[in-house]
Enzyme design. Structure first.
Site, PDB file in Angstrom:
ATOM      1  N   TYR A 259     123.930  34.578  58.661  1.00 37.46           N
ATOM      2  CA  TYR A 259     123.198  35.462  57.983  1.00 37.46           C
ATOM      3  C   TYR A 259     123.219  36.923  58.809  1.00 37.46           C
ATOM      4  O   TYR A 259     123.032  37.978  58.030  1.00 37.46           O
ATOM      5  CB  TYR A 259     121.685  35.037  57.936  1.00 37.46           C
ATOM      6  CG  TYR A 259     121.584  33.732  57.018  1.00 37.46           C
ATOM      7  CD1 TYR A 259     122.409  33.395  56.116  1.00 37.46           C
ATOM      8  CD2 TYR A 259     120.477  33.209  57.247  1.00 37.46           C
ATOM      9  CE1 TYR A 259     122.303  32.147  55.515  1.00 37.46           C
ATOM     10  CE2 TYR A 259     120.041  32.014  56.289  1.00 37.46           C
ATOM     11  CZ  TYR A 259     121.015  31.439  55.893  1.00 37.46           C
ATOM     12  OH  TYR A 259     120.849  30.308  55.018  1.00 37.46           O
TER      13      TYR A 259
ATOM     14  N   GLN B   2     120.089  19.883  54.694  1.00 34.57           N
ATOM     15  CA  GLN B   2     119.788  21.099  54.155  1.00 34.57           C
ATOM     16  C   GLN B   2     120.950  21.374  53.201  1.00 34.57           C
ATOM     17  O   GLN B   2     122.057  21.787  53.364  1.00 34.57           O
ATOM     18  CB  GLN B   2     119.517  22.195  54.900  1.00 34.57           C
ATOM     19  CG  GLN B   2     118.700  23.444  54.061  1.00 34.57           C
ATOM     20  CD  GLN B   2     118.601  24.690  55.095  1.00 34.57           C
ATOM     21  OE1 GLN B   2     119.217  25.510  55.065  1.00 34.57           O
ATOM     22  NE2 GLN B   2     117.585  24.594  56.052  1.00 34.57           N
TER      23      GLN B   2
ATOM     24  N   ARG C 192     118.636  32.293  38.682  1.00 33.19           N
ATOM     25  CA  ARG C 192     119.968  32.461  38.552  1.00 33.19           C
ATOM     26  C   ARG C 192     120.537  32.036  37.088  1.00 33.19           C
ATOM     27  O   ARG C 192     121.644  32.076  36.880  1.00 33.19           O
ATOM     28  CB  ARG C 192     120.732  31.671  39.639  1.00 33.19           C
ATOM     29  CG  ARG C 192     120.185  32.552  41.058  1.00 33.19           C
ATOM     30  CD  ARG C 192     120.815  31.812  42.311  1.00 33.19           C
ATOM     31  NE  ARG C 192     120.488  32.441  43.376  1.00 33.19           N
ATOM     32  CZ  ARG C 192     119.265  32.482  44.121  1.00 33.19           C
ATOM     33  NH1 ARG C 192     118.545  31.629  43.537  1.00 33.19           N
ATOM     34  NH2 ARG C 192     118.840  32.963  45.012  1.00 33.19           N
TER      35      ARG C 192
END
Length: 281
Positions: A48, A158, A193
């Site tokens: 990120y 995750q 989305r």
């Protein structure tokens, strides 16, 4: 704020997760606001490029380190995990991560690659640089390859998980049965989305019944499935929606409807290049 905690196999506990993907001063302000509201689990990643901003926000918040829960993930630095975690710790101005994950499995060309990387993860845990270690975006073959050489198995995986991607072949149930906690990212996909999917009407109706937002309903659905909700708020009012979800209790019928209707539709947002169009793994 009373944030639910889920147990990890190593005895640690993990709360609702506030993540970040954008790097700028507004992120510093947003993370600081999240901490002030009591969201103490902060999710970062080398990929990120936001570790420094999160570190600044944490320092400015004045909240003691022991009250916070930091997750970070390694991807680009997978060839030298020890150096990657040291860089991440320095950027976030902390001595340890509560949870450190291998971000993606696509680096591995063989089972040996999975096992070598995991051995290094176990070493950084022994050194105290990560209290818990896990993985992200791993499919069952990746987990099985890792477990073959693991002394301290992953405590969490995750993954993208929401009503339109509940994962095939009972994968989530298999992870939970093997004491591997599941973390969900992109959990709001059905509302934002894929807003025209089959859950459009049920979500609106359920949200109205609880005087809440559709986002809050989706987060509550994740939490009530005993999955860690990884959220990525981009505005302050989104934090209030997450707080709403913590107070909400969906009925069994509402849970079942979201699950059953969601399963009739398939929508994947991440890493689609690694999957056939209708692959729900």
């Amino acid at each position: 704020m009373d944030i639910p905690l889920l147990r990890l196999r190593d005895g640690n506990q993990i709360p609702l997760d506030v993540g970040d993907t954008k790097s700028n001063q507004s992120l510093v302000d947003l993370i600081r606001a999240a901490i002030e509201k009591g969201f103490y689990h902060l999710d970062c990643a080398e990929m990120y490029g936001t570790e420094e901003e999160v570190g600044i926000a944490i320092k400015e918040s004045g909240v003691p380190r022991e009250k916070l829960f930091f997750t970070n993930k390694v991807a680009q630095g997978i060839g030298d995990i020890e150096a990657a975690i040291d860089q991440g710790l320095e950027k976030m101005q902390t001595d340890y991560f509560d949870l450190y994950l291998i971000h993606i499995p696509f680096f591995a060309k063989s089972e040996d690659d999975f096992q070598r990387a995991w051995k290094t993860m176990e070493e950084i845990q022994k050194l105290g640089k990560a209290r818990s270690i896990g993985v992200s975006n791993y499919l069952r073959p990746h987990i099985e390859a890792t477990l073959k050489g693991a002394t301290s198995p992953p405590v969490i995986n995750q993954i993208e998980y929401h009503a339109y991607l509940q994962r095939g072949d009972n994968y989530v149930a298999w992870l939970q049965e093997n004491d591997i906690q599941v973390g969900s990212f992109k959990g709001l996909t059905p509302a934002f989305r894929a807003p025209d999917g089959p859950l459009r009407e049920p979500l609106a109706r359920i949200a109205k019944a609880h005087d809440a937002t559709e986002a809050a309903v989706l987060i509550s659905w994740i939490i009530q499935n005993n999955v860690v909700a990884v959220t990525t708020p981009t505005r302050l009012d989104r934090l209030n929606e997450y707080a709403q979800a913590l107070k909400m209790k969906l009925t069994e019928d509402e849970m079942r409807e979201i699950t059953d209707v969601g399963a009739t539709y398939h929508f994947r947002t991440s890493w689609g290049e690694h999957f056939e169009e209708d692959n729900r793994s």
